[in-house]
Design an enzyme around this catalytic site. Sequence first.
Site, PDB file in Angstrom:
ATOM      1  N   SER A 138       4.741  -4.158   8.982  1.00 25.35           N
ATOM      2  CA  SER A 138       4.425  -3.349   7.805  1.00 25.35           C
ATOM      3  C   SER A 138       5.582  -3.323   6.841  1.00 25.35           C
ATOM      4  O   SER A 138       5.407  -3.091   5.658  1.00 25.35           O
ATOM      5  CB  SER A 138       4.171  -1.899   8.212  1.00 25.35           C
ATOM      6  OG  SER A 138       3.273  -1.819   9.251  1.00 25.35           O
TER       7      SER A 138
ATOM      8  N   HIS B 193       0.077  -9.327   6.573  1.00 31.80           N
ATOM      9  CA  HIS B 193       0.006  -7.871   6.705  1.00 31.80           C
ATOM     10  C   HIS B 193      -1.397  -7.355   6.407  1.00 31.80           C
ATOM     11  O   HIS B 193      -1.834  -7.321   5.261  1.00 31.80           O
ATOM     12  CB  HIS B 193       1.041  -7.228   5.754  1.00 31.80           C
ATOM     13  CG  HIS B 193       1.072  -5.745   5.859  1.00 31.80           C
ATOM     14  ND1 HIS B 193       1.254  -4.914   4.781  1.00 31.80           N
ATOM     15  CD2 HIS B 193       0.940  -4.931   6.935  1.00 31.80           C
ATOM     16  CE1 HIS B 193       1.240  -3.661   5.181  1.00 31.80           C
ATOM     17  NE2 HIS B 193       1.044  -3.647   6.486  1.00 31.80           N
TER      18      HIS B 193
ATOM     19  N   ASN C 295       2.869  -1.064   0.804  1.00 31.51           N
ATOM     20  CA  ASN C 295       3.567   0.021   1.487  1.00 31.51           C
ATOM     21  C   ASN C 295       4.718   0.575   0.657  1.00 31.51           C
ATOM     22  O   ASN C 295       5.047   1.762   0.753  1.00 31.51           O
ATOM     23  CB  ASN C 295       4.079  -0.446   2.853  1.00 31.51           C
ATOM     24  CG  ASN C 295       2.950  -0.459   3.880  1.00 31.51           C
ATOM     25  OD1 ASN C 295       1.861   0.032   3.612  1.00 31.51           O
ATOM     26  ND2 ASN C 295       3.209  -1.029   5.043  1.00 31.51           N
TER      27      ASN C 295
ATOM     28  N   GLU D 293      -1.602  -8.884   2.717  1.00 30.68           N
ATOM     29  CA  GLU D 293      -0.400  -9.396   2.069  1.00 30.68           C
ATOM     30  C   GLU D 293       0.120 -10.582   2.887  1.00 30.68           C
ATOM     31  O   GLU D 293       0.234 -10.489   4.110  1.00 30.68           O
ATOM     32  CB  GLU D 293       0.660  -8.305   1.974  1.00 30.68           C
ATOM     33  CG  GLU D 293       0.266  -7.202   0.998  1.00 30.68           C
ATOM     34  CD  GLU D 293       1.241  -6.036   0.993  1.00 30.68           C
ATOM     35  OE1 GLU D 293       1.571  -5.545  -0.091  1.00 30.68           O
ATOM     36  OE2 GLU D 293       1.656  -5.592   2.087  1.00 30.68           O
TER      37      GLU D 293
END
Length: 631
Positions: free
Chosen positions: A121, A142, A192, A154
């Site tokens: 992450s 991701h 994130n 991602e």
Amino acid sequence: MGASLDKVGVVGLGTMGAGIAEVLARSGLDVVGIEVGDEALKRGRGHLESSTGRAVKRGKLSAEEQQAILDRIELSTSFGALSDCDLVVEAVPEQLALKRRVFEQLDEVCRADAVLATNTSSLSVTEIAVSTNRPEQIVGVHFFNPAPVMKLVEIIHTVLTRPEALAVVQDLVERLGKVGVTIGDRAGFIANRLLFGYLNQAAAMYDSGHATREDIDAAMKATGLPMGPLTLMDLIGLDVSLEVCEAIYRETRDRRHAPAPILRQFVTAGLLGRKTGRGFYSYDEPAAATATAEAGTVEPPPQVGVVGSGPLAVALIRGCLRAGAHVRFVAGDTEKARAVATALEQSVAGDTEKAQAVSTALEQSVEGGTELALLAECDLIIEAVAEDTSVKRSLFAAVDDVAKPGAILATTATTVPVIELAAATDRPKDVIGLHLPDPEGELTEIATTVVTATEVARRATEYVTALGKHPVRCRDRAGFIVDALRVPYLNDAVRMLESGYARRRSDRRRDAVRLRVPDRSDRRPGPDRPGPRGGGAARPLHRAPRARVRALRTAGGAVHRGPYFPLSTGSSRTTQPPEDRRVPYDAGPLRTGSSRTAPTPAYRRDRCGPIRPVRSRSPYPERHESAQEPP
Ligand code: 3HC
């Protein structure tokens, strides 16, 4: 190269790993799922069965299809089972040392041409890559939780990644029907990095007692997000949330990513969110997990006074009329009052239920004019004038003179502290902030100051509920809840764009990046699913009305009845205020009759007219129970 991809391994079958394995198997790939021991493997199988079982229950998958998906996933506790995989996705807990150990093992057992991907992450893909002898074959991939639902993936390349290895992952993501965005290796990547500033601030907001967890979640949900930030952190896992915040903070030193103390406390106590049954909410008691705002019993709507003539004032009046309230509005001059009346009449056009409700109310329940005296009998007086401190202060002082005892005075100010306006009156305990992030929407933020009386906050909540709105309570802080959380988030996105890390997308990928819309394009807005009006994180911010309020000038500040525009003569409510409370809006020079003359007044020339005293004595004459006293 993507076409030759037949068998994919997944290491770690926790929430994310199992979700990724399911997505891969659903696309027809053979999958090898690895866990550390039999217990963990059993849990992984449980995740897979319950997630596909949910799809069967919802009629999205037949029992045969579910079985075929599960059959395509071979489960093992031995890394050796990965030896013939074309690609392996690692999804073990977010600890660099652990991930590096896994990659060392993968490097040993996997084919030399196999691509190894990490679902990290926030950790550095580069640091993971250099723990192997094939750093050019290492890619970040991701997924988002829940992986079967969330569309965005991602794809992260390092400075060492070979384009061919990157292409394998890009092709796979496309084959899975996901939307891939390819980016460089920075802590938190795009999503994130943006999301966790917002989530961490929400945790800090809760920790500071600014608002309850339910109100924080309800407020953000009302902007069109599928879940509130605290519920979302419980879904992601508080341990993962802590790791992500720490990783981003390590790299950026941006204090907004310094983990909120409560996050660390929860993790230390083993309260990791949904997966352990307790985090911000408790999932053992289903009712407690439902984010509902505190709301009083629904009372008949109050009589509402609205001061102002801009779009916000009109929206407020319309909303109150729809809820069946009697409304008095006061505009700065005759022309503006007429404009409000015209805007209200125009909103009746069409035969929607809402238009019908306003149409009926226009006949019976609204009166408008230019004199504050109109507001004398109102229970709730809402100021919606220009975002100008001196104008608002003058107005509050004048409204204080006409409002009946016990009336609640509310400001819609977004840039002026509520306490400043409370201090301009002799009844600071009766003053609150009322903020509608979307003037036509239901969410209403009620901001209480350090002196707002508990009873006033309670009554304001009841009034707002009775007006058909959804009240959430918070303290008098810049941005209340919604803007305090969403404006920095939007600002971060602009900064990211400015830094050149990510580009603005004009195609469907932009929607995926918003993280707002999972893979369910067939869904239409409904009562429980906010439509475009609900907004979402990428909505333009609410802009304050531009209307400038001008003072009415009357000779020597004499009290007089103004030119009312009764839109109806049928109202049973009196338009004639008691003699001692009839004061024109910001009329006249220094008032001499006031008992509130400051001992050493500071003078300020208002934009709108006469010189008025700015009170300097304490606005808190009596002690009373404050809505913000610690529980
Ligand atoms: N697994 C599989 N499918 C799931 C699921 C799960 N855990 N949870 C929900 N679903 C499916 C349901 O089966 C349903 O499918 P259908 O429409 O085909 O019937 C669909 O999702 C909607 O589910 P529900 O109607 O039960 O509930 P909601 O409408 O409330 O949706 C939600 C649930 C999809 C989780 C939605 O609330 C949502 O999108 N929340 C935001 C999630 C989010 O932002 N995730 C990103 C987190 S950040 C992250 O993961 C990054 C990491 O690095 C930390």
